[in-house]
Design a protein around this motif. Sequence first.
Motif, PDB file in Angstrom:
ATOM      1  N   LYS A  52       0.840  -1.204   0.000  1.00 25.72           N
ATOM      2  CA  LYS A  52       0.000   0.000   0.000  1.00 25.72           C
ATOM      3  C   LYS A  52       0.875   1.253   0.000  1.00 25.72           C
ATOM      4  O   LYS A  52       0.632   2.191  -0.764  1.00 25.72           O
ATOM      5  CB  LYS A  52      -0.927  -0.004   1.218  1.00 25.72           C
ATOM      6  N   HIS A  53       1.885   1.275   0.846  1.00 24.99           N
ATOM      7  CA  HIS A  53       2.774   2.440   0.902  1.00 24.99           C
ATOM      8  C   HIS A  53       3.479   2.657  -0.433  1.00 24.99           C
ATOM      9  O   HIS A  53       3.575   3.797  -0.906  1.00 24.99           O
ATOM     10  CB  HIS A  53       3.803   2.274   2.017  1.00 24.99           C
ATOM     11  N   LEU A  54       3.957   1.574  -1.040  1.00 29.00           N
ATOM     12  CA  LEU A  54       4.656   1.697  -2.322  1.00 29.00           C
ATOM     13  C   LEU A  54       3.726   2.199  -3.421  1.00 29.00           C
ATOM     14  O   LEU A  54       4.131   3.006  -4.260  1.00 29.00           O
ATOM     15  CB  LEU A  54       5.291   0.365  -2.706  1.00 29.00           C
ATOM     16  N   ARG A  55       2.457   1.733  -3.424  1.00 27.31           N
ATOM     17  CA  ARG A  55       1.486   2.235  -4.413  1.00 27.31           C
ATOM     18  C   ARG A  55       1.250   3.724  -4.220  1.00 27.31           C
ATOM     19  O   ARG A  55       1.230   4.502  -5.183  1.00 27.31           O
ATOM     20  CB  ARG A  55       0.159   1.481  -4.296  1.00 27.31           C
ATOM     21  N   LEU A  56       1.072   4.146  -2.960  1.00 30.64           N
ATOM     22  CA  LEU A  56       0.842   5.566  -2.680  1.00 30.64           C
ATOM     23  C   LEU A  56       2.051   6.412  -3.069  1.00 30.64           C
ATOM     24  O   LEU A  56       1.911   7.502  -3.630  1.00 30.64           O
ATOM     25  CB  LEU A  56       0.503   5.769  -1.207  1.00 30.64           C
ATOM     26  N   GLU A  57       3.240   5.920  -2.772  1.00 31.70           N
ATOM     27  CA  GLU A  57       4.455   6.657  -3.111  1.00 31.70           C
ATOM     28  C   GLU A  57       4.622   6.762  -4.625  1.00 31.70           C
ATOM     29  O   GLU A  57       4.982   7.811  -5.150  1.00 31.70           O
ATOM     30  CB  GLU A  57       5.673   5.982  -2.473  1.00 31.70           C
ATOM     31  N   THR A  58       4.336   5.679  -5.346  1.00 36.02           N
ATOM     32  CA  THR A  58       4.406   5.703  -6.809  1.00 36.02           C
ATOM     33  C   THR A  58       3.416   6.712  -7.365  1.00 36.02           C
ATOM     34  O   THR A  58       3.753   7.506  -8.248  1.00 36.02           O
ATOM     35  CB  THR A  58       4.117   4.299  -7.383  1.00 36.02           C
ATOM     36  N   PHE A  59       2.184   6.703  -6.841  1.00 39.19           N
ATOM     37  CA  PHE A  59       1.170   7.656  -7.287  1.00 39.19           C
ATOM     38  C   PHE A  59       1.629   9.086  -7.024  1.00 39.19           C
ATOM     39  O   PHE A  59       1.523   9.952  -7.885  1.00 39.19           O
ATOM     40  CB  PHE A  59      -0.155   7.387  -6.577  1.00 39.19           C
ATOM     41  N   ARG A  60       2.172   9.341  -5.824  1.00 38.60           N
ATOM     42  CA  ARG A  60       2.621  10.688  -5.466  1.00 38.60           C
ATOM     43  C   ARG A  60       3.719  11.157  -6.412  1.00 38.60           C
ATOM     44  O   ARG A  60       3.681  12.284  -6.921  1.00 38.60           O
ATOM     45  CB  ARG A  60       3.128  10.714  -4.021  1.00 38.60           C
ATOM     46  N   LEU A  61       4.683  10.292  -6.685  1.00 34.61           N
ATOM     47  CA  LEU A  61       5.780  10.670  -7.572  1.00 34.61           C
ATOM     48  C   LEU A  61       5.299  10.915  -8.997  1.00 34.61           C
ATOM     49  O   LEU A  61       5.741  11.856  -9.654  1.00 34.61           O
ATOM     50  CB  LEU A  61       6.871   9.591  -7.550  1.00 34.61           C
ATOM     51  N   GLU A  62       4.386  10.068  -9.486  1.00 34.91           N
ATOM     52  CA  GLU A  62       3.847  10.264 -10.835  1.00 34.91           C
ATOM     53  C   GLU A  62       3.048  11.560 -10.914  1.00 34.91           C
ATOM     54  O   GLU A  62       3.140  12.293 -11.895  1.00 34.91           O
ATOM     55  CB  GLU A  62       2.980   9.077 -11.231  1.00 34.91           C
ATOM     56  N   HIS A  63       2.276  11.839  -9.888  1.00 36.70           N
ATOM     57  CA  HIS A  63       1.468  13.062  -9.870  1.00 36.70           C
ATOM     58  C   HIS A  63       2.374  14.292  -9.857  1.00 36.70           C
ATOM     59  O   HIS A  63       2.132  15.255 -10.580  1.00 36.70           O
ATOM     60  CB  HIS A  63       0.539  13.064  -8.660  1.00 36.70           C
ATOM     61  N   GLU A  64       3.425  14.260  -9.042  1.00 32.19           N
ATOM     62  CA  GLU A  64       4.362  15.386  -8.986  1.00 32.19           C
ATOM     63  C   GLU A  64       5.044  15.600 -10.332  1.00 32.19           C
ATOM     64  O   GLU A  64       5.216  16.732 -10.762  1.00 32.19           O
ATOM     65  CB  GLU A  64       5.424  15.147  -7.917  1.00 32.19           C
ATOM     66  N   SER A  65       5.419  14.511 -10.993  1.00 34.32           N
ATOM     67  CA  SER A  65       6.128  14.662 -12.266  1.00 34.32           C
ATOM     68  C   SER A  65       5.209  15.210 -13.345  1.00 34.32           C
ATOM     69  O   SER A  65       5.653  15.922 -14.239  1.00 34.32           O
ATOM     70  CB  SER A  65       6.740  13.336 -12.711  1.00 34.32           C
ATOM     71  N   ARG A  66       3.909  14.899 -13.285  1.00 35.27           N
ATOM     72  CA  ARG A  66       2.961  15.418 -14.283  1.00 35.27           C
ATOM     73  C   ARG A  66       2.605  16.864 -14.012  1.00 35.27           C
ATOM     74  O   ARG A  66       2.516  17.659 -14.921  1.00 35.27           O
ATOM     75  CB  ARG A  66       1.679  14.580 -14.279  1.00 35.27           C
ATOM     76  N   SER A  67       2.370  17.198 -12.768  1.00 27.78           N
ATOM     77  CA  SER A  67       1.901  18.543 -12.464  1.00 27.78           C
ATOM     78  C   SER A  67       3.046  19.545 -12.378  1.00 27.78           C
ATOM     79  O   SER A  67       2.865  20.715 -12.662  1.00 27.78           O
ATOM     80  CB  SER A  67       1.100  18.550 -11.163  1.00 27.78           C
ATOM     81  N   GLY A  68       4.234  19.097 -11.976  1.00 25.79           N
ATOM     82  CA  GLY A  68       5.367  19.998 -11.858  1.00 25.79           C
ATOM     83  C   GLY A  68       5.140  21.015 -10.749  1.00 25.79           C
ATOM     84  O   GLY A  68       4.114  21.017 -10.080  1.00 25.79           O
ATOM     85  N   PRO A  69       6.090  21.885 -10.567  1.00 21.24           N
ATOM     86  CA  PRO A  69       5.931  22.897  -9.523  1.00 21.24           C
ATOM     87  C   PRO A  69       4.857  23.909  -9.922  1.00 21.24           C
ATOM     88  O   PRO A  69       4.623  24.149 -11.102  1.00 21.24           O
ATOM     89  CB  PRO A  69       7.318  23.561  -9.456  1.00 21.24           C
ATOM     90  N   PRO A  70       4.193  24.505  -8.944  1.00 24.85           N
ATOM     91  CA  PRO A  70       3.169  25.491  -9.284  1.00 24.85           C
ATOM     92  C   PRO A  70       3.777  26.673 -10.024  1.00 24.85           C
ATOM     93  O   PRO A  70       4.902  27.081  -9.742  1.00 24.85           O
ATOM     94  CB  PRO A  70       2.606  25.924  -7.932  1.00 24.85           C
ATOM     95  N   SER A  71       3.030  27.218 -11.002  1.00 25.55           N
ATOM     96  CA  SER A  71       3.556  28.316 -11.799  1.00 25.55           C
ATOM     97  C   SER A  71       3.575  29.622 -11.007  1.00 25.55           C
ATOM     98  O   SER A  71       4.354  30.506 -11.308  1.00 25.55           O
ATOM     99  CB  SER A  71       2.731  28.487 -13.071  1.00 25.55           C
ATOM    100  N   GLU A  72       2.720  29.751 -10.033  1.00 25.05           N
ATOM    101  CA  GLU A  72       2.736  30.923  -9.168  1.00 25.05           C
ATOM    102  C   GLU A  72       2.407  30.478  -7.750  1.00 25.05           C
ATOM    103  O   GLU A  72       1.793  29.442  -7.550  1.00 25.05           O
ATOM    104  CB  GLU A  72       1.757  31.987  -9.661  1.00 25.05           C
ATOM    105  N   PRO A  73       2.818  31.273  -6.766  1.00 27.94           N
ATOM    106  CA  PRO A  73       2.576  30.859  -5.381  1.00 27.94           C
ATOM    107  C   PRO A  73       1.074  30.830  -5.073  1.00 27.94           C
ATOM    108  O   PRO A  73       0.289  31.533  -5.722  1.00 27.94           O
ATOM    109  CB  PRO A  73       3.291  31.929  -4.550  1.00 27.94           C
ATOM    110  N   PRO A  74       0.668  30.016  -4.110  1.00 25.76           N
ATOM    111  CA  PRO A  74      -0.746  29.960  -3.756  1.00 25.76           C
ATOM    112  C   PRO A  74      -1.235  31.313  -3.244  1.00 25.76           C
ATOM    113  O   PRO A  74      -0.456  32.109  -2.723  1.00 25.76           O
ATOM    114  CB  PRO A  74      -0.812  28.908  -2.657  1.00 25.76           C
ATOM    115  N   MET A  75      -2.525  31.569  -3.411  1.00 30.51           N
ATOM    116  CA  MET A  75      -3.102  32.831  -2.959  1.00 30.51           C
ATOM    117  C   MET A  75      -3.148  32.872  -1.436  1.00 30.51           C
ATOM    118  O   MET A  75      -3.371  31.856  -0.786  1.00 30.51           O
ATOM    119  CB  MET A  75      -4.529  32.990  -3.499  1.00 30.51           C
ATOM    120  N   THR A  76      -2.955  34.079  -0.896  1.00 32.36           N
ATOM    121  CA  THR A  76      -3.090  34.259   0.550  1.00 32.36           C
ATOM    122  C   THR A  76      -4.578  34.359   0.876  1.00 32.36           C
ATOM    123  O   THR A  76      -5.419  34.569  -0.014  1.00 32.36           O
ATOM    124  CB  THR A  76      -2.385  35.545   1.012  1.00 32.36           C
ATOM    125  N   SER A  77      -4.914  34.241   2.148  1.00 33.58           N
ATOM    126  CA  SER A  77      -6.321  34.358   2.538  1.00 33.58           C
ATOM    127  C   SER A  77      -6.855  35.757   2.212  1.00 33.58           C
ATOM    128  O   SER A  77      -8.019  35.915   1.849  1.00 33.58           O
ATOM    129  CB  SER A  77      -6.508  34.028   4.019  1.00 33.58           C
TER     130      SER A  77
END
Length: 97
Positions: A52-77
């Motif tokens: 289960k941990h390995l599946r979650l870690e694989t999913f997390r890594l694949e998701h990060e590689s597809r989405s990449g870093p955010p193009s702009e910082p998150p909005m403040t409240s």
Amino acid sequence: MTIPDDDNARSGGDEGDERMTSVEILLPEGLAREARLAGLFDSDQIAQILRKHLRLETFRLEHESRSGPPSEPPMTSEEIQAEIDAYRASRRRPSGS
């Protein structure tokens, strides 16, 4: 944690004729006691937890590689509230303005 070489592996298990590896870990006594009482020292349970941990870690890594870093910082409240206020103000204006 100690993981012996494959020379010490034995065959068998729940995944067909998969080779098995013996693993020795050192845990705090309290954690080991709780895990033992919960039945988590069973080989099948540990294998399930690791898979289960390995599946979650694989999913997390694949998701990060597809989405990449955010193009702009998150909005403040404050920025979010300003957007909400602007939207509400635009909804209150008469349609002719």
